[in-house]
Design a protein around this motif. Sequence first.
Motif, PDB file in Angstrom:
ATOM      1  N   PRO A  96       3.203 -19.800  -9.641  1.00  0.00           N
ATOM      2  CA  PRO A  96       3.292 -19.322 -11.021  1.00  0.00           C
ATOM      3  C   PRO A  96       1.909 -19.027 -11.602  1.00  0.00           C
ATOM      4  N   THR A  97       1.826 -17.915 -12.334  1.00  0.00           N
ATOM      5  CA  THR A  97       0.585 -17.536 -12.993  1.00  0.00           C
ATOM      6  C   THR A  97       0.919 -16.595 -14.123  1.00  0.00           C
ATOM      7  N   GLU A  98       0.058 -16.527 -15.133  1.00  0.00           N
ATOM      8  CA  GLU A  98       0.327 -15.666 -16.269  1.00  0.00           C
ATOM      9  C   GLU A  98      -0.197 -14.262 -16.040  1.00  0.00           C
ATOM     10  N   SER A  99      -1.142 -14.102 -15.161  1.00  0.00           N
ATOM     11  CA  SER A  99      -1.697 -12.772 -14.917  1.00  0.00           C
ATOM     12  C   SER A  99      -2.222 -12.722 -13.499  1.00  0.00           C
ATOM     13  N   VAL A 100      -2.434 -11.513 -13.022  1.00  0.00           N
ATOM     14  CA  VAL A 100      -2.932 -11.336 -11.665  1.00  0.00           C
ATOM     15  C   VAL A 100      -3.726 -10.049 -11.632  1.00  0.00           C
ATOM     16  N   SER A 101      -4.843 -10.041 -10.913  1.00  0.00           N
ATOM     17  CA  SER A 101      -5.657  -8.839 -10.816  1.00  0.00           C
ATOM     18  C   SER A 101      -5.039  -7.884  -9.816  1.00  0.00           C
ATOM     19  N   ASP A 102      -5.446  -6.614  -9.903  1.00  0.00           N
ATOM     20  CA  ASP A 102      -4.938  -5.649  -8.942  1.00  0.00           C
ATOM     21  C   ASP A 102      -5.370  -6.005  -7.531  1.00  0.00           C
ATOM     22  N   GLU A 149       1.318 -10.147   2.194  1.00  0.00           N
ATOM     23  CA  GLU A 149       2.309 -10.984   1.518  1.00  0.00           C
ATOM     24  C   GLU A 149       2.364 -10.693   0.026  1.00  0.00           C
ATOM     25  N   ASN A 150       1.203 -10.507  -0.608  1.00  0.00           N
ATOM     26  CA  ASN A 150       1.187 -10.208  -2.036  1.00  0.00           C
ATOM     27  C   ASN A 150       1.736  -8.811  -2.334  1.00  0.00           C
ATOM     28  N   ILE A 151       1.515  -7.892  -1.416  1.00  0.00           N
ATOM     29  CA  ILE A 151       2.070  -6.553  -1.611  1.00  0.00           C
ATOM     30  C   ILE A 151       3.591  -6.617  -1.573  1.00  0.00           C
ATOM     31  N   TYR A 152       4.135  -7.439  -0.691  1.00  0.00           N
ATOM     32  CA  TYR A 152       5.594  -7.583  -0.671  1.00  0.00           C
ATOM     33  C   TYR A 152       6.081  -8.169  -1.995  1.00  0.00           C
ATOM     34  N   ALA A 191      -2.193   3.050  -2.584  1.00  0.00           N
ATOM     35  CA  ALA A 191      -3.642   3.250  -2.540  1.00  0.00           C
ATOM     36  C   ALA A 191      -4.372   2.104  -1.857  1.00  0.00           C
ATOM     37  N   ASN A 192      -3.767   0.924  -1.809  1.00  0.00           N
ATOM     38  CA  ASN A 192      -4.494  -0.257  -1.337  1.00  0.00           C
ATOM     39  C   ASN A 192      -3.906  -0.916  -0.097  1.00  0.00           C
ATOM     40  N   VAL A 193      -2.721  -0.520   0.306  1.00  0.00           N
ATOM     41  CA  VAL A 193      -2.046  -1.260   1.371  1.00  0.00           C
ATOM     42  C   VAL A 193      -2.790  -1.182   2.701  1.00  0.00           C
ATOM     43  N   ASP A 194      -3.386  -0.046   3.010  1.00  0.00           N
ATOM     44  CA  ASP A 194      -4.048   0.091   4.312  1.00  0.00           C
ATOM     45  C   ASP A 194      -5.239  -0.860   4.449  1.00  0.00           C
ATOM     46  N   ASN A 195      -5.859  -1.204   3.321  1.00  0.00           N
ATOM     47  CA  ASN A 195      -7.037  -2.084   3.370  1.00  0.00           C
ATOM     48  C   ASN A 195      -6.690  -3.549   3.145  1.00  0.00           C
ATOM     49  N   ALA A 196      -5.437  -3.834   2.967  1.00  0.00           N
ATOM     50  CA  ALA A 196      -5.022  -5.225   2.749  1.00  0.00           C
ATOM     51  C   ALA A 196      -5.122  -6.015   4.051  1.00  0.00           C
ATOM     52  N   THR A 197      -5.285  -7.316   3.914  1.00  0.00           N
ATOM     53  CA  THR A 197      -5.292  -8.189   5.076  1.00  0.00           C
ATOM     54  C   THR A 197      -3.872  -8.665   5.360  1.00  0.00           C
ATOM     55  N   GLY A 198      -3.670  -9.196   6.554  1.00  0.00           N
ATOM     56  CA  GLY A 198      -2.363  -9.749   6.866  1.00  0.00           C
ATOM     57  C   GLY A 198      -1.623  -8.974   7.929  1.00  0.00           C
ATOM     58  N   ASP A 199      -0.377  -9.303   8.089  1.00  0.00           N
ATOM     59  CA  ASP A 199       0.461  -8.771   9.162  1.00  0.00           C
ATOM     60  C   ASP A 199       0.580  -7.248   9.084  1.00  0.00           C
ATOM     61  N   GLU A 200       0.215  -6.563  10.152  1.00  0.00           N
ATOM     62  CA  GLU A 200       0.228  -5.099  10.163  1.00  0.00           C
ATOM     63  C   GLU A 200       1.644  -4.541  10.073  1.00  0.00           C
ATOM     64  N   GLU A 201       2.598  -5.219  10.689  1.00  0.00           N
ATOM     65  CA  GLU A 201       3.977  -4.737  10.651  1.00  0.00           C
ATOM     66  C   GLU A 201       4.533  -4.800   9.230  1.00  0.00           C
ATOM     67  N   LYS A 207       3.037  -1.951   7.117  1.00  0.00           N
ATOM     68  CA  LYS A 207       3.711  -0.669   7.347  1.00  0.00           C
ATOM     69  C   LYS A 207       5.045  -0.599   6.592  1.00  0.00           C
ATOM     70  N   PHE A 208       5.767  -1.705   6.630  1.00  0.00           N
ATOM     71  CA  PHE A 208       7.034  -1.740   5.900  1.00  0.00           C
ATOM     72  C   PHE A 208       6.792  -1.581   4.402  1.00  0.00           C
ATOM     73  N   CYS A 209       5.824  -2.301   3.863  1.00  0.00           N
ATOM     74  CA  CYS A 209       5.537  -2.227   2.429  1.00  0.00           C
ATOM     75  C   CYS A 209       5.107  -0.829   2.011  1.00  0.00           C
ATOM     76  N   LYS A 210       4.345  -0.176   2.853  1.00  0.00           N
ATOM     77  CA  LYS A 210       3.934   1.195   2.536  1.00  0.00           C
ATOM     78  C   LYS A 210       5.146   2.110   2.487  1.00  0.00           C
ATOM     79  N   GLY A 211       6.038   1.961   3.448  1.00  0.00           N
ATOM     80  CA  GLY A 211       7.260   2.762   3.433  1.00  0.00           C
ATOM     81  C   GLY A 211       8.093   2.504   2.195  1.00  0.00           C
ATOM     82  N   ALA A 212       8.187   1.235   1.793  1.00  0.00           N
ATOM     83  CA  ALA A 212       8.980   0.892   0.612  1.00  0.00           C
ATOM     84  C   ALA A 212       8.356   1.461  -0.651  1.00  0.00           C
ATOM     85  N   ALA A 213       7.030   1.371  -0.776  1.00  0.00           N
ATOM     86  CA  ALA A 213       6.357   1.897  -1.965  1.00  0.00           C
ATOM     87  C   ALA A 213       6.505   3.419  -2.043  1.00  0.00           C
ATOM     88  N   LEU A 214       6.369   4.103  -0.925  1.00  0.00           N
ATOM     89  CA  LEU A 214       6.579   5.550  -0.906  1.00  0.00           C
ATOM     90  C   LEU A 214       8.005   5.909  -1.319  1.00  0.00           C
TER      91      LEU A 214
END
Length: 537
Positions: free
Chosen positions: A31-37, A45-48, A130-140, A143-150
């Motif tokens: 839980p948090t009240e705000s989060v940076s981009d 994980e955060n992108i999901y 704009a940021n998913v390709d440079n994110a850290t974490g599981d590559e698979e 790719k899924f998150c990028k497809g979902a955002a598109l």
Amino acid sequence: MKTFKYIVLGCLASLSAVMTSCSSDYLDTTPTESVSDKTATGTAENIYKSLNGIARTMSTQQYMGQQGECGENRIMSLYENYMSQDYYYNAFASGWGPIMNMKYTQNNYYSTYPWYYYYNIIGQANAIIANVDNATGDEELKKFCKGAALTFRAYAYEKLIHYYAPRWQDSNNGESKVIVLRTDESTGDKAPSSLNDVYTQIYKDCQDAITSFESSNYKRPSTQVWIPNVNVAHAVYARAALYRQDYQTALAQATEARKGYPLMSNSDYQAGFCKPTSEWLFGSYGGASENNWYWSFGTQFSCNGYYGSNTGYGAGQVSDALTSQIPNTDVRKHLFLTPDKIGWSKSDEYLDGEADPAAFNKAVAYMDSIHEAYTSGYAAPYQGCKRAGYFFMGSQWKFYVFDTPGVGYLPFIRSSEMLLIEAEANHFLGNDAAAQANLVELNKTTGRDPEYTCTKTGDAMFKEIVKYRSLELWGEGFGFSDYKRWNLPMDRTNSANVDPSIMVRVETNATGWAWRIPLRETDYNHEYLGTQNKTVK
């Protein structure tokens, strides 16, 4: 552009809103009240989690001048069902008649919300893309998150076209410039793009999404219908192609979209449209822990939600001009109160329990027989769907809730819609035999009408598609857009159970039933080329 700048800045709050979720179905987060981009898009994980944030935007309360602005719920009700030929809300007709009769499409007050809402989704999706390709974490997972955002972005642009763009056939072959096309995180002034360019971007987003999904080994959990997957990308592609009259593409994409999502059984069809079934490709989150309370679709428009079962308003009615065309062997007709079910000779607006208690009690008994068994396990079980002493003729019990006051999932895309797109595309491609087979699959093979046959061709075939699309998707948010796309007038003058204040015929026009671009766009985006009350700066 000030309006869009507010949306982009606000989207981070929406992305972070999911972090305060107490639902066990949404991803657990700190839980948090705000989060940076950077935090929201820094890891896979955060992108999901940010995808969940977009999904919440589609089903939670926002505010751009009106109450009830809660995502897809509002779009489906106010901007589609209310203005349709076959969906009535007679209890509110005298007050809401102007919008139900399409008098407010050029009213800035009502034209603002869809623009704000869909650009909100686009802004959130752009931040991820704009940021998913440079994110850290599981590559698979990335790719899924990028497809979902598109897919989210394509979905939003495809819906914006429904309201703010002219029909394709009225757009000078796509040269009309209406929609502002944004594919990055910029917030400055920008001129609108041509309809051709917007369609090109939707097609590209869908194809890129499909490629990204197919290159990933990550699969959407089967219960999480609020997150797009590859089938949803194909479905949005099919919708866009149908609206653009690109029927070959629509046919191919619709066929791909429904793979793995078989049409639901009759028992599922009668179970209340509030929990995902085998054919739900995409829908809202609907758990009790994320209840939208008063303004949820279930509270307002489900027959056992608060309004449908505890007040004198009911939960919407179907046109008797539609149901009179449907044979009694069709299970879908059983989801509406029609005079033949109770031995009544009238199709008047309502059935008064005091004036005709025998007919009233027959109506109660009939509705009890349809849904009581299916809803016995719900926290908000079958409650009779009755008003205070009377029923509107045409009253529906298609939509239910499974908890109070209006808890339930809401379908956005079903495989039945994709099959109907196949039928329409086949018809306009000159293959009525294939269109006949599509309708037989929808109606007879599923058992929805075991006696259904179809040998129609030409204009009769088109009218058959219109009839069964109107029946199958009734109340799911297609009533305005379908008639706009078909270039057909909205005509309620042949209905006996419609309130006199909305017994109108609205002709098609050269503007293609396009809604006014909001002043918050034309006044503050200095590159906007429209002429609607543009303020010179």
